[in-house]
Design a protein around this motif. Structure first.
Motif, short mmCIF file in Angstrom:
data_model
loop_
_atom_site.label_atom_id
_atom_site.label_comp_id
_atom_site.label_asym_id
_atom_site.label_seq_id
_atom_site.Cartn_x
_atom_site.Cartn_y
_atom_site.Cartn_z
N SER A 155 0.83 -1.21 0.00
CA SER A 155 0.00 0.00 0.00
C SER A 155 0.86 1.25 0.00
CB SER A 155 -0.91 0.01 1.22
OG SER A 155 -0.16 0.28 2.39
N GLU A 156 0.25 2.33 -0.42
CA GLU A 156 0.95 3.61 -0.41
C GLU A 156 1.21 4.07 1.03
OE1 GLU A 156 1.23 7.00 -3.42
OE2 GLU A 156 -0.77 7.06 -2.53
N ALA A 157 0.32 3.73 1.95
CA ALA A 157 0.53 4.08 3.36
C ALA A 157 1.80 3.40 3.89
CB ALA A 157 -0.68 3.68 4.19
N ALA A 158 2.00 2.14 3.53
CA ALA A 158 3.21 1.42 3.96
C ALA A 158 4.45 2.05 3.34
CB ALA A 158 3.11 -0.05 3.58
N LEU A 159 4.33 2.42 2.08
CA LEU A 159 5.45 3.06 1.39
C LEU A 159 5.80 4.40 2.04
CD1 LEU A 159 7.13 2.29 -1.09
CD2 LEU A 159 5.56 3.64 -2.47
N CYS A 160 4.79 5.19 2.37
CA CYS A 160 5.02 6.48 3.04
C CYS A 160 5.67 6.27 4.40
CB CYS A 160 3.71 7.25 3.18
SG CYS A 160 3.07 7.89 1.62
N SER A 161 5.26 5.24 5.13
CA SER A 161 5.88 4.92 6.42
C SER A 161 7.36 4.58 6.24
CB SER A 161 5.16 3.76 7.09
OG SER A 161 3.88 4.13 7.48
N PHE A 162 7.64 3.78 5.22
CA PHE A 162 9.03 3.43 4.92
C PHE A 162 9.84 4.68 4.62
CE2 PHE A 162 12.13 2.56 1.52
CZ PHE A 162 13.04 1.80 2.24
N PHE A 163 9.31 5.55 3.77
CA PHE A 163 10.03 6.78 3.40
C PHE A 163 10.28 7.66 4.62
CE2 PHE A 163 8.06 6.55 -1.11
CZ PHE A 163 9.03 5.64 -1.49
N SER A 164 9.32 7.69 5.55
CA SER A 164 9.48 8.55 6.73
C SER A 164 10.60 8.07 7.65
CB SER A 164 8.17 8.64 7.51
OG SER A 164 7.89 7.42 8.15
N CYS A 165 11.03 6.83 7.47
CA CYS A 165 12.09 6.25 8.31
C CYS A 165 13.46 6.22 7.63
CB CYS A 165 11.71 4.83 8.72
SG CYS A 165 10.24 4.75 9.73
N LEU A 166 13.59 6.83 6.47
CA LEU A 166 14.88 6.80 5.78
C LEU A 166 15.94 7.47 6.63
CD1 LEU A 166 13.95 7.74 2.08
CD2 LEU A 166 14.71 5.52 2.94
N PRO A 167 17.06 6.80 6.85
CA PRO A 167 18.14 7.42 7.63
C PRO A 167 18.66 8.67 6.92
CG PRO A 167 18.54 5.07 7.28
CD PRO A 167 17.39 5.45 6.41
N GLN A 168 18.79 9.75 7.64
CA GLN A 168 19.20 11.01 7.03
C GLN A 168 20.69 11.07 6.71
OE1 GLN A 168 16.94 13.69 5.94
NE2 GLN A 168 15.99 11.68 5.95
N LYS A 169 21.44 10.04 7.12
CA LYS A 169 22.87 9.98 6.77
C LYS A 169 23.11 9.03 5.60
CE LYS A 169 24.63 11.20 11.25
NZ LYS A 169 25.58 10.89 12.32
N LEU A 170 22.05 8.56 4.98
CA LEU A 170 22.12 7.62 3.87
C LEU A 170 22.84 8.25 2.67
CD1 LEU A 170 20.94 4.74 3.47
CD2 LEU A 170 19.03 5.82 2.31
N HIS A 171 23.74 7.50 2.04
CA HIS A 171 24.48 8.00 0.89
C HIS A 171 23.94 7.43 -0.42
CE1 HIS A 171 27.57 10.18 3.06
NE2 HIS A 171 27.55 9.18 3.93
N ARG A 172 23.41 6.21 -0.37
CA ARG A 172 22.90 5.55 -1.58
C ARG A 172 21.50 5.03 -1.33
NH1 ARG A 172 28.23 2.05 -3.18
NH2 ARG A 172 29.48 3.86 -3.77
N LEU A 173 20.64 5.27 -2.32
CA LEU A 173 19.27 4.77 -2.23
C LEU A 173 18.83 4.31 -3.61
CD1 LEU A 173 16.62 4.35 -0.66
CD2 LEU A 173 16.03 6.74 -1.22
N HIS A 174 18.48 3.03 -3.70
CA HIS A 174 18.02 2.44 -4.95
C HIS A 174 16.64 1.85 -4.71
CE1 HIS A 174 21.96 2.83 -6.86
NE2 HIS A 174 22.43 2.58 -5.65
N LEU A 175 15.65 2.39 -5.38
CA LEU A 175 14.27 1.92 -5.23
C LEU A 175 13.74 1.46 -6.57
CD1 LEU A 175 12.87 4.87 -3.09
CD2 LEU A 175 13.36 2.56 -2.29
N GLN A 176 13.27 0.24 -6.61
CA GLN A 176 12.60 -0.28 -7.80
C GLN A 176 11.22 -0.71 -7.36
OE1 GLN A 176 14.79 -3.06 -10.13
NE2 GLN A 176 13.14 -3.33 -11.58
N LEU A 177 10.23 0.08 -7.75
CA LEU A 177 8.86 -0.15 -7.30
C LEU A 177 8.04 -0.64 -8.47
CD1 LEU A 177 8.63 3.12 -5.21
CD2 LEU A 177 9.25 0.84 -4.42
#
Length: 131
Positions: free
Chosen positions: A4-26
């Motif tokens: 669901s989009e709600a689950a996706l939004c929850s995941f995005f809200s938890c992204l570590p702010q020190k992350l250097h690489r992010l690869h998303l294939q949806l």
């Protein structure tokens, strides 16, 4: 089973702010619409240097949401890969927005285009080439 989009939004809200690489294939079983892309745009880590986003089934996204995402890209981004398919709304306006936000730090730009699925024309590509 669909994500669901709600689950996706929850995941995005938890992204570590020190992350250097992010690869998303949806893929097809992930419902991504404007609110989901907006949630990602506001949570992109400022430390991100490598970002890949594949949305091959993006028929519910609008140009506005893609433009907001592009505007939210970190200044220090070095590598960007975008695939947005199955959406005739995605066109020259998105490419003009991408041209405006390209930074001097960007070293690699990979775009997956299908002229049948998007409305990108020569005008959009020319705007990007001039950036």
């Amino acid at each position: 089973v669909f994500l669901s989009e709600a689950a996706l939004c929850s995941f995005f809200s938890c992204l570590p702010q020190k992350l250097h690489r992010l690869h998303l294939q949806l893929g097809a079983r992930v419902a991504v619409t404007d609110p989901g892309l907006d949630a990602l745009a506001v949570r992109l880590p400022p430390s991100l240097t490598n970002f890949s986003l594949a949305l091959p089934y993006a028929q519910h996204l609008t140009t506005r949401a893609v433009t907001v995402l592009l505007a939210g890209l970190p200044q220090e981004l070095e590598w960007l890969q975008l695939e947005i398919g199955d959406n005739s709304q995605i066109g020259d306006k998105c490419f003009s927005a991408l041209a405006r936000v390209l930074s001097e730090s960007l070293e690699v730009l990979v775009l997956h285009l299908d002229a049948v699925e998007t409305s990108v024309t020569d005008k959009g590509l020319k705007a990007l080439a001039k950036a």
